[in-house]
Design a protein around this motif. Sequence first.
Motif, PDB file in Angstrom:
ATOM      1  N   TRP A 140       0.825  -1.205   0.000  1.00  0.00           N
ATOM      2  CA  TRP A 140       0.000   0.000   0.000  1.00  0.00           C
ATOM      3  C   TRP A 140       0.862   1.259   0.000  1.00  0.00           C
ATOM      4  O   TRP A 140       1.950   1.266   0.595  1.00  0.00           O
ATOM      5  CB  TRP A 140      -0.906   0.024   1.241  1.00  0.00           C
ATOM      6  CG  TRP A 140      -1.548  -1.281   1.527  1.00  0.00           C
ATOM      7  CD1 TRP A 140      -1.078  -2.286   2.344  1.00  0.00           C
ATOM      8  CD2 TRP A 140      -2.774  -1.776   0.964  1.00  0.00           C
ATOM      9  NE1 TRP A 140      -1.934  -3.354   2.326  1.00  0.00           N
ATOM     10  CE2 TRP A 140      -2.989  -3.078   1.493  1.00  0.00           C
ATOM     11  CE3 TRP A 140      -3.718  -1.246   0.085  1.00  0.00           C
ATOM     12  CZ2 TRP A 140      -4.091  -3.847   1.168  1.00  0.00           C
ATOM     13  CZ3 TRP A 140      -4.823  -2.003  -0.247  1.00  0.00           C
ATOM     14  CH2 TRP A 140      -5.003  -3.293   0.296  1.00  0.00           C
ATOM     15  N   ASN A 141       0.365   2.294  -0.659  1.00  0.00           N
ATOM     16  CA  ASN A 141       0.996   3.599  -0.579  1.00  0.00           C
ATOM     17  C   ASN A 141       0.685   4.182   0.802  1.00  0.00           C
ATOM     18  O   ASN A 141      -0.478   4.337   1.169  1.00  0.00           O
ATOM     19  CB  ASN A 141       0.451   4.511  -1.687  1.00  0.00           C
ATOM     20  CG  ASN A 141       1.103   5.871  -1.700  1.00  0.00           C
ATOM     21  OD1 ASN A 141       1.034   6.621  -0.737  1.00  0.00           O
ATOM     22  ND2 ASN A 141       1.738   6.201  -2.807  1.00  0.00           N
ATOM     23  N   THR A 143       0.935   7.085   1.983  1.00  0.00           N
ATOM     24  CA  THR A 143       0.333   8.419   1.988  1.00  0.00           C
ATOM     25  C   THR A 143      -1.137   8.387   1.592  1.00  0.00           C
ATOM     26  O   THR A 143      -1.976   9.067   2.202  1.00  0.00           O
ATOM     27  CB  THR A 143       1.097   9.357   1.030  1.00  0.00           C
ATOM     28  OG1 THR A 143       2.467   9.437   1.434  1.00  0.00           O
ATOM     29  CG2 THR A 143       0.491  10.755   1.032  1.00  0.00           C
ATOM     30  N   THR A 144      -1.461   7.575   0.567  1.00  0.00           N
ATOM     31  CA  THR A 144      -2.826   7.559   0.038  1.00  0.00           C
ATOM     32  C   THR A 144      -3.660   6.383   0.517  1.00  0.00           C
ATOM     33  O   THR A 144      -4.892   6.406   0.415  1.00  0.00           O
ATOM     34  CB  THR A 144      -2.796   7.511  -1.498  1.00  0.00           C
ATOM     35  OG1 THR A 144      -2.226   6.254  -1.930  1.00  0.00           O
ATOM     36  CG2 THR A 144      -1.966   8.659  -2.057  1.00  0.00           C
ATOM     37  N   LYS A 146      -3.723   3.587  -0.956  1.00  0.00           N
ATOM     38  CA  LYS A 146      -4.097   2.825  -2.145  1.00  0.00           C
ATOM     39  C   LYS A 146      -3.117   1.685  -2.400  1.00  0.00           C
ATOM     40  O   LYS A 146      -1.916   1.819  -2.142  1.00  0.00           O
ATOM     41  CB  LYS A 146      -4.138   3.740  -3.377  1.00  0.00           C
ATOM     42  CG  LYS A 146      -5.116   4.905  -3.250  1.00  0.00           C
ATOM     43  CD  LYS A 146      -6.550   4.426  -3.117  1.00  0.00           C
ATOM     44  CE  LYS A 146      -7.524   5.599  -3.085  1.00  0.00           C
ATOM     45  NZ  LYS A 146      -8.927   5.156  -2.896  1.00  0.00           N
ATOM     46  N   GLN A 148      -0.570  -0.468  -4.292  1.00  0.00           N
ATOM     47  CA  GLN A 148       0.413   0.021  -5.256  1.00  0.00           C
ATOM     48  C   GLN A 148       0.733  -0.972  -6.367  1.00  0.00           C
ATOM     49  O   GLN A 148       1.255  -0.579  -7.397  1.00  0.00           O
ATOM     50  CB  GLN A 148       1.705   0.381  -4.520  1.00  0.00           C
ATOM     51  CG  GLN A 148       1.640   1.723  -3.815  1.00  0.00           C
ATOM     52  CD  GLN A 148       2.990   2.379  -3.741  1.00  0.00           C
ATOM     53  OE1 GLN A 148       3.981   1.746  -3.409  1.00  0.00           O
ATOM     54  NE2 GLN A 148       3.062   3.672  -4.037  1.00  0.00           N
TER      55      GLN A 148
END
Length: 206
Positions: A140-141, A143-144, A146, A148
């Motif tokens: 997962w990112n 920061t977001t 989401k 990856q």
Amino acid sequence: KIISTSNDKTVRIWDVETGTQENLLEGHASRTYGLTVSMDGRRIVSGARDGKIIIWDADTKEIVRCLSAHTNWVNCIRFSPDEKRLASASDDGTLKIWDVETWELVFNINDHRGNVWTVAYSPNGAKIASGSADCMVRIWNATTGKQQSQPLIHDSPVYSIVWSPDSRRLISACYDGQIYFWNVPTSVQLGSPLHGHSAAINSLAI
């Protein structure tokens, strides 16, 4: 200091030199499991079978906050490298990311199709990896929140994961006793899994 969680519902702090118990932290209503400590040693975070996460002040031994978003075992808890976020993995099938300053829920990630047993931030803080009973590691990112890349697929449930120091490789250990190596930027498995254990691998370390 050594800190321990237990089926007796407590968190205990031990003096390494004397071998004596220094403190007993009581506040959980069920078995304690997941555990982490901030780098400065000022915060202890413990998770329990009932899904509760308690943040303790390591100096006063008082409860700072109780997080109640999980509905089942909290298996693994990890601070981000900058200690601004906290990640928690649970048998309820979710990975949750918390803001350490406000203790508000930042991301509720429920893409796994089974218990989430392990979570780890990359050393550079850019990514989060989670391993699950669905036999997958997902990246997962940070920061977001989401996903990856494509999931890293294993032959059996994933119990433990660890990053390489350069944040480019991931090592995962499974219920079937195999250890996998992955190139994270390409999502490609590196070589063949290590075989040797005759049962589930519970933990990895570099």
